[in-house]
Design a protein around this motif. Structure first.
Motif, PDB file in Angstrom:
ATOM      1  N   SER A 105       0.959  -1.115   0.158  1.00  0.00           N
ATOM      2  CA  SER A 105       0.037  -0.059   0.186  1.00  0.00           C
ATOM      3  C   SER A 105       0.910   1.253   0.082  1.00  0.00           C
ATOM      4  O   SER A 105       2.255   1.034   0.029  1.00  0.00           O
ATOM      5  CB  SER A 105      -0.804  -0.097   1.245  1.00  0.00           C
ATOM      6  OG  SER A 105      -0.351   0.431   2.206  1.00  0.00           O
ATOM      7  N   LYS A 130       2.788   0.722   3.561  1.00  0.00           N
ATOM      8  CA  LYS A 130       3.360  -0.468   3.686  1.00  0.00           C
ATOM      9  C   LYS A 130       4.190  -1.304   2.725  1.00  0.00           C
ATOM     10  O   LYS A 130       3.668  -1.030   1.422  1.00  0.00           O
ATOM     11  CB  LYS A 130       2.255  -1.632   4.168  1.00  0.00           C
ATOM     12  CG  LYS A 130       1.916  -1.404   5.605  1.00  0.00           C
ATOM     13  CD  LYS A 130       0.792  -2.494   5.665  1.00  0.00           C
ATOM     14  CE  LYS A 130       0.344  -2.482   7.155  1.00  0.00           C
ATOM     15  NZ  LYS A 130      -0.574  -3.375   7.295  1.00  0.00           N
ATOM     16  N   TYR A 131       5.318  -1.922   2.939  1.00  0.00           N
ATOM     17  CA  TYR A 131       5.995  -2.465   1.757  1.00  0.00           C
ATOM     18  C   TYR A 131       6.680  -3.795   2.754  1.00  0.00           C
ATOM     19  O   TYR A 131       6.741  -3.946   3.896  1.00  0.00           O
ATOM     20  CB  TYR A 131       7.199  -1.688   1.334  1.00  0.00           C
ATOM     21  CG  TYR A 131       8.189  -1.321   2.475  1.00  0.00           C
ATOM     22  CD1 TYR A 131       9.120  -1.762   2.569  1.00  0.00           C
ATOM     23  CD2 TYR A 131       7.723  -0.004   2.987  1.00  0.00           C
ATOM     24  CE1 TYR A 131      10.105  -1.415   3.711  1.00  0.00           C
ATOM     25  CE2 TYR A 131       8.554   0.473   4.087  1.00  0.00           C
ATOM     26  CZ  TYR A 131       9.678  -0.249   4.269  1.00  0.00           C
ATOM     27  OH  TYR A 131      10.728  -0.030   5.225  1.00  0.00           O
ATOM     28  N   GLU A 155       6.450  -0.280   7.684  1.00  0.00           N
ATOM     29  CA  GLU A 155       5.030   0.509   7.726  1.00  0.00           C
ATOM     30  C   GLU A 155       5.409   1.916   8.256  1.00  0.00           C
ATOM     31  O   GLU A 155       5.950   2.049   9.122  1.00  0.00           O
ATOM     32  CB  GLU A 155       4.202  -0.300   8.482  1.00  0.00           C
ATOM     33  CG  GLU A 155       2.680   0.677   8.584  1.00  0.00           C
ATOM     34  CD  GLU A 155       1.635  -0.255   9.581  1.00  0.00           C
ATOM     35  OE1 GLU A 155       0.411   0.343   9.496  1.00  0.00           O
ATOM     36  OE2 GLU A 155       1.759  -1.116  10.057  1.00  0.00           O
TER      37      GLU A 155
END
Length: 148
Positions: free
Chosen positions: A40, A43-44, A64
């Motif tokens: 997102s 986030k990764y 995050e």
């Protein structure tokens, strides 16, 4: 374990902010980062190889963005695990301060918790590895801005 440090980037604060808000650009400067997958905008997941003296440990991580104060501060939490070596958690706080029109001070603090074999490797060894890696990251970021 807490690590505090700072470095200067020859760039405007706005440009440095934009860099730190782009996880994919940051990943290009992280030593050992092999892959990054955006889940997102905040986030990764990533895969990072970390060299600790005589061995390389591969971590699967999740990062995050917890908080962003526009062009001033970001707080990121990263959790990682490596098969057979344990887990780590890192809460990273980055503060940006414009020194001059084209110079930005990046002041950061890492609050790192280790478990398993990572913790047993010893605080001194792990702190040295983390400090060296963060210094390499700073050099990579400075170089990136130097040639952009």
């Amino acid at each position: 374990m807490k690590i505090n440090n700072q470095f200067t980037i020859n760039a405007k604060k706005d440009d440095v902010w934009n860099f730190f808000m782009d996880a994919e650009k940051i990943a290009e400067c992280v030593p050992g980062c092999k892959e990054i997958f955006m889940i997102s905008p905040t986030k990764y997941d990533s895969v990072i190889d970390v060299k600790i003296q005589f061995m390389t440990i591969t971590f699967k991580t999740r990062g995050e963005l917890l908080k962003a104060i526009d062009k001033e501060r970001i707080i990121v939490e990263m959790n990682g695990k490596s098969i057979g070596f344990g887990l780590f958690q890192n809460k990273l706080t980055v503060n940006l301060l414009e020194i001059e029109n084209n110079e930005t001070l990046v002041d950061y603090e890492m609050d790192i918790h280790l478990t398993g074999k990572l913790a047993s490797l010893g605080k001194v060894l792990m702190k040295g590895t983390i400090t060296k890696t963060s210094e390499e990251f700073a050099e990579n970021v400075q170089r990136l801005f130097q040639y952009s």
